[in-house]
Design a protein around this motif. Structure first.
Motif, PDB file in Angstrom:
ATOM      1  N   ASN A  74       0.851  -1.177   0.000  1.00 26.36           N
ATOM      2  CA  ASN A  74       0.000   0.000   0.000  1.00 26.36           C
ATOM      3  C   ASN A  74       0.901   1.247   0.000  1.00 26.36           C
ATOM      4  N   SER A  75       0.774   2.074  -1.044  1.00 22.36           N
ATOM      5  CA  SER A  75       1.685   3.213  -1.186  1.00 22.36           C
ATOM      6  C   SER A  75       1.541   4.235  -0.068  1.00 22.36           C
ATOM      7  N   THR A  76       0.370   4.303   0.559  1.00 17.21           N
ATOM      8  CA  THR A  76       0.224   5.276   1.641  1.00 17.21           C
ATOM      9  C   THR A  76       1.156   4.933   2.809  1.00 17.21           C
ATOM     10  N   GLU A  77       1.470   3.638   2.969  1.00 15.37           N
ATOM     11  CA  GLU A  77       2.440   3.256   4.006  1.00 15.37           C
ATOM     12  C   GLU A  77       3.823   3.826   3.659  1.00 15.37           C
ATOM     13  N   ASN A  90      13.624  17.891  10.781  1.00 11.61           N
ATOM     14  CA  ASN A  90      13.029  19.092  11.371  1.00 11.61           C
ATOM     15  C   ASN A  90      12.107  19.845  10.403  1.00 11.61           C
ATOM     16  N   LEU A  91      11.655  19.138   9.346  1.00 16.03           N
ATOM     17  CA  LEU A  91      10.739  19.766   8.383  1.00 16.03           C
ATOM     18  C   LEU A  91       9.354  19.145   8.510  1.00 16.03           C
ATOM     19  N   ARG A  92       8.344  19.916   8.168  1.00 14.17           N
ATOM     20  CA  ARG A  92       6.975  19.393   8.125  1.00 14.17           C
ATOM     21  C   ARG A  92       6.239  19.992   6.935  1.00 14.17           C
ATOM     22  N   ILE A  93       5.141  19.349   6.560  1.00 14.43           N
ATOM     23  CA  ILE A  93       4.404  19.813   5.380  1.00 14.43           C
ATOM     24  C   ILE A  93       3.716  21.137   5.672  1.00 14.43           C
ATOM     25  N   ASN A  94       3.988  22.105   4.792  1.00 13.38           N
ATOM     26  CA  ASN A  94       3.208  23.342   4.818  1.00 13.38           C
ATOM     27  C   ASN A  94       1.950  23.106   3.983  1.00 13.38           C
ATOM     28  N   ASN A  95       2.129  22.819   2.677  1.00 11.73           N
ATOM     29  CA  ASN A  95       0.979  22.442   1.850  1.00 11.73           C
ATOM     30  C   ASN A  95       1.448  21.628   0.664  1.00 11.73           C
ATOM     31  N   ALA A  96       0.499  20.947   0.042  1.00 16.88           N
ATOM     32  CA  ALA A  96       0.772  20.160  -1.157  1.00 16.88           C
ATOM     33  C   ALA A  96      -0.356  20.394  -2.143  1.00 16.88           C
ATOM     34  N   ASP A  97      -0.015  20.325  -3.427  1.00 13.75           N
ATOM     35  CA  ASP A  97      -1.020  20.478  -4.482  1.00 13.75           C
ATOM     36  C   ASP A  97      -0.668  19.468  -5.566  1.00 13.75           C
ATOM     37  N   ALA A  98      -1.691  18.850  -6.149  1.00 16.30           N
ATOM     38  CA  ALA A  98      -1.427  17.851  -7.196  1.00 16.30           C
ATOM     39  C   ALA A  98      -2.457  17.974  -8.305  1.00 16.30           C
ATOM     40  N   THR A  99      -2.030  17.635  -9.510  1.00 15.09           N
ATOM     41  CA  THR A  99      -2.950  17.490 -10.638  1.00 15.09           C
ATOM     42  C   THR A  99      -2.881  16.052 -11.106  1.00 15.09           C
ATOM     43  N   ILE A 100      -4.029  15.383 -11.141  1.00 17.61           N
ATOM     44  CA  ILE A 100      -4.097  13.997 -11.606  1.00 17.61           C
ATOM     45  C   ILE A 100      -4.720  14.017 -12.988  1.00 17.61           C
ATOM     46  N   SER A 116      -9.054  13.717   2.643  1.00 13.15           N
ATOM     47  CA  SER A 116      -9.070  13.460   4.085  1.00 13.15           C
ATOM     48  C   SER A 116      -8.314  12.188   4.433  1.00 13.15           C
ATOM     49  N   ASN A 117      -8.299  11.212   3.531  1.00 13.76           N
ATOM     50  CA  ASN A 117      -7.493  10.015   3.801  1.00 13.76           C
ATOM     51  C   ASN A 117      -6.016  10.404   3.958  1.00 13.76           C
ATOM     52  N   LEU A 118      -5.532  11.244   3.043  1.00 13.52           N
ATOM     53  CA  LEU A 118      -4.115  11.627   3.079  1.00 13.52           C
ATOM     54  C   LEU A 118      -3.807  12.542   4.261  1.00 13.52           C
ATOM     55  N   THR A 119      -4.663  13.542   4.488  1.00 17.11           N
ATOM     56  CA  THR A 119      -4.361  14.502   5.554  1.00 17.11           C
ATOM     57  C   THR A 119      -4.509  13.856   6.936  1.00 17.11           C
ATOM     58  N   ASP A 120      -5.503  12.980   7.095  1.00 15.01           N
ATOM     59  CA  ASP A 120      -5.643  12.278   8.387  1.00 15.01           C
ATOM     60  C   ASP A 120      -4.397  11.446   8.665  1.00 15.01           C
ATOM     61  N   MET A 121      -3.950  10.733   7.619  1.00 19.19           N
ATOM     62  CA  MET A 121      -2.804   9.853   7.786  1.00 19.19           C
ATOM     63  C   MET A 121      -1.542  10.646   8.136  1.00 19.19           C
ATOM     64  N   LEU A 122      -1.386  11.811   7.492  1.00 18.22           N
ATOM     65  CA  LEU A 122      -0.176  12.608   7.704  1.00 18.22           C
ATOM     66  C   LEU A 122      -0.287  13.496   8.950  1.00 18.22           C
ATOM     67  N   GLY A 123      -1.487  13.584   9.511  1.00 18.76           N
ATOM     68  CA  GLY A 123      -1.680  14.400  10.710  1.00 18.76           C
ATOM     69  C   GLY A 123      -1.667  15.887  10.420  1.00 18.76           C
ATOM     70  N   ILE A 124      -2.237  16.288   9.263  1.00 19.09           N
ATOM     71  CA  ILE A 124      -2.305  17.714   8.919  1.00 19.09           C
ATOM     72  C   ILE A 124      -3.763  18.061   8.590  1.00 19.09           C
ATOM     73  N   THR A 125      -4.072  19.343   8.567  1.00 20.49           N
ATOM     74  CA  THR A 125      -5.464  19.727   8.313  1.00 20.49           C
ATOM     75  C   THR A 125      -5.814  19.574   6.836  1.00 20.49           C
ATOM     76  N   LEU A 126      -7.116  19.362   6.588  1.00 21.86           N
ATOM     77  CA  LEU A 126      -7.614  19.033   5.250  1.00 21.86           C
ATOM     78  C   LEU A 126      -7.154  20.018   4.171  1.00 21.86           C
ATOM     79  N   GLY A 127      -7.158  21.299   4.511  1.00 18.92           N
ATOM     80  CA  GLY A 127      -6.834  22.336   3.527  1.00 18.92           C
ATOM     81  C   GLY A 127      -5.384  22.348   3.083  1.00 18.92           C
ATOM     82  N   ARG A 128      -4.551  21.560   3.724  1.00 16.63           N
ATOM     83  CA  ARG A 128      -3.125  21.589   3.350  1.00 16.63           C
ATOM     84  C   ARG A 128      -2.810  20.715   2.145  1.00 16.63           C
TER      85      ARG A 128
END
Ligand code: C5P
Ligand code: MG
Length: 168
Positions: A74-77, A90-100, A116-128
């Motif tokens: 599973n790639s999410t792992e 010492n870095l963390r995600i500020n935001n990500a954007d993707a085009t599929i 929400s699957n990705l943001t929940d897993m990464l522990g960041i808010t949905l809007g990121r």
């Protein structure tokens, strides 16, 4: 300068007999991305963008295809494992954007679920994490006319140093 950015890209042929997994979510479609892992192009492009921003090389270096433990994984792992390595620097995600890019299936209805699957897993808010979907007008990616179906994803990730982080 407290921010870092990286880009990522991935594409896979769509073949019958494979689950269509995107952002860790199973999409209702009769074919799916070919690949050693589950072939999830969104997650693979996010991993590369994140590793690029952190200066940590690319997905093939971190998870070699020759490694049998990657088979069918599973790639999410892998995304979580890559993010854990990034956080050690010492870095963390500020935001990500993707085009599929996909002519089929229509992916818009899955947007919130994947986000929400990705943001929940990464522990960041949905809007990121923002997701966009584009058709390819029947072309294979990037420009060659053909009949083989593909799915492709471009991603950009911005990382910030923890000292600079505001809220999650
Ligand atoms: O590629 P195109 O501009 O025609 O796409 C129009 C809209 O259709 C996109 O902005 C996106 O919201 C949606 N779309 C989708 N699933 C796809 C491709 C496009 O939901 N596979
Ligand atoms: Mg179009």
């Amino acid at each position: 300068m407290n921010n870092r950015v990286g880009i990522g890209f991935d594409s896979h042929l769509l073949v019958s007999g494979r689950d269509f997994i995107l952002g860790g979510i199973k999409i209702d479609f009769p074919s799916g991305p070919q690949g050693h892992s589950d072939g999830d192009p969104l997650v693979h492009s996010l991993i590369d963008a994140m590793l690029g921003a952190a200066g940590l090389g690319d997905i093939g270096q971190m998870f070699p295809e020759s490694d049998p433990s990657i088979q069918g994984r599973n790639s999410t792992e892998l995304l979580l494992e890559a993010y854990n390595r990034v956080k050690l620097t010492n870095l963390r995600i500020n935001n990500a954007d993707a085009t599929i890019y996909a002519d089929e299936p229509t992916l818009g209805p899955y947007r919130k679920t994947i986000q929400s699957n990705l943001t929940d897993m990464l522990g960041i808010t949905l809007g990121r994490i923002n997701l966009k979907f584009k058709t390819l007008e029947g072309l294979t990616f990037p420009v060659t006319p053909g009949t083989r179906k593909v799915i492709a994803s471009h991603a950009i990730v911005s990382l910030e140093f923890n000292d600079n982080a505001q809220n999650s």
